[in-house]
Design an enzyme around this catalytic site. Structure first.
Site, PDB file in Angstrom:
ATOM      1  CB  SER A  19       4.941  -2.082  12.086  1.00 55.96           C
ATOM      2  OG  SER A  19       4.567  -0.730  12.355  1.00 55.96           O
TER       3      SER A  19
ATOM      4  CG  ASN B 185      -1.744   1.198   1.421  1.00 55.55           C
ATOM      5  OD1 ASN B 185      -1.815   2.038   0.519  1.00 55.55           O
ATOM      6  ND2 ASN B 185      -2.388   1.322   2.571  1.00 55.55           N
TER       7      ASN B 185
HETATM    8  P1  PGA Z   1       2.628   0.182   7.727  1.00 58.55           P
HETATM    9  O1  PGA Z   1       1.177   0.415   7.067  1.00 58.55           O
HETATM   10  O2  PGA Z   1       3.194  -1.088   7.122  1.00 58.55           O
HETATM   11  O3  PGA Z   1       3.439   1.385   7.345  1.00 58.55           O
HETATM   12  O4  PGA Z   1       2.439   0.047   9.187  1.00 58.55           O
HETATM   13  C1  PGA Z   1       0.275  -0.645   6.863  1.00 58.55           C
HETATM   14  C2  PGA Z   1      -1.008  -0.133   6.237  1.00 58.55           C
HETATM   15  O5  PGA Z   1      -1.466   0.953   6.586  1.00 58.55           O
HETATM   16  O6  PGA Z   1      -1.602  -0.808   5.376  1.00 58.55           O
END
Ligand code: PGA
Length: 260
Positions: free
Chosen positions: A220, A12
């Site tokens: 994360s 994403n």
């Molecule tokens: P992140 O975002 O991997 O930066 O925590 C995940 C998401 O919002 O789909």
């Protein structure tokens, strides 16, 4: 992850990268991934709307087996909705997956469970696969409300689906407190919620749907924690934000099965 479901690792990109930068990231990613990776894992990227056409053209011309995803869409096919993009437009661009109900959309843009449900139906109507995002905030987790919140979002989001639609859906369990914070859920905690999600899909749509619905964990996810998360039986993939903006990191997440 069990062997009956194909893992899906999705990047994403959120509101990052113009269309030149998007092409460059895509090309780096496609060099980093091997035929063996594509044989083992479905990979998808979700660029911003302005990049979709460029990314789709490169995927097409270079015959790259990465699926195209969108981050959001409207539920109507067309109309006076200034600034919005319809699912029909996305389908025409060969978009395969659309994230629906990401917590940033819910918190910052007022998306309701009813709106999310209507978008899930709209995405399906156009032959694409919704990635229905659900997840609790830190306050909700600390109040012991995680399961209620997540299952509430799940049943609202999946309302009115047919069994075979439920079976083909992707659910992304993304605890809000883990998104962009570097604070990943432990594999055990993530598994517990994903198992609850699968159990409820089974209750509402039957055991065949529960067996085949794919459940991603998001929040994360990094190369260092991907393998442990993916080893859990009810985690079938990852929805990756920050780490998907680095081709090597994202490729290493896709290659979680090679981590020792
Ligand atoms: P992140 O975002 O991997 O930066 O925590 C995940 C998401 O919002 O789909």
């Amino acid at each position: 992850m069990t062997s009956t479901r194909r893992p899906l690792i999705s990047g994403n990109w959120k509101m990052h990268l113009n269309h030149f930068e998007a092409i460059s990231l895509l090309q780096k990613l496609s060099y980093a991934l091997t035929d063996a990776d594509h044989a083992a894992v479905d990979v998808c990227v979700h660029p911003p709307f302005t990049d979709l056409r460029s990314v789709q053209t490169v995927l097409d011309i270079d015959d790259i087996p990465i699926a195209l995803g969108a981050q959001h869409c409207h539920d109507e096919d067309s109309g006076a909705f200034t600034g919005e993009v319809s699912p029909a437009m996305l389908a025409k661009l060969q978009v395969r997956y659309v994230i629906v109900g990401h917590s940033e959309r819910r918190a910052l843009f007022g998306e309701t469970d009813a709106g999310v449900n209507s978008k899930v139906h709209a995405v399906l109507r156009h032959g694409m696969t919704p990635i229905l995002a659900v997840g609790e905030t830190l306050e909700q987790r600390e109040a012991g409300a995680t399961t209620d919140v997540v299952l509430g979002q799940l049943s609202a989001g999946m309302g009115g689906l047919k069994r075979e639609q439920a079976a083909g859906l992707v659910v992304a369990y993304e605890p809000v407190w883990a998104i962009g914070t570097g604070r990943v859920a432990s594999p055990g905690d993530a598994q517990e919620v994903c198992a609850e999600i699968r159990r409820q899909v089974g209750e509402s749509f039957g055991s065949a749907a529960a067996e085949s619905v794919r459940i991603q964990y998001g929040g994360s996810v990094k190369p260092v924690n991907a393998a442990d998360l993916m080893a859990e039986p009810d985690i079938d993939g990852a929805l990756v934000g920050g780490a998907s903006l680095d081709a090597d990191d994202f490729a290493r997440i896709v290659q979680y099965r090679l981590a020792s």
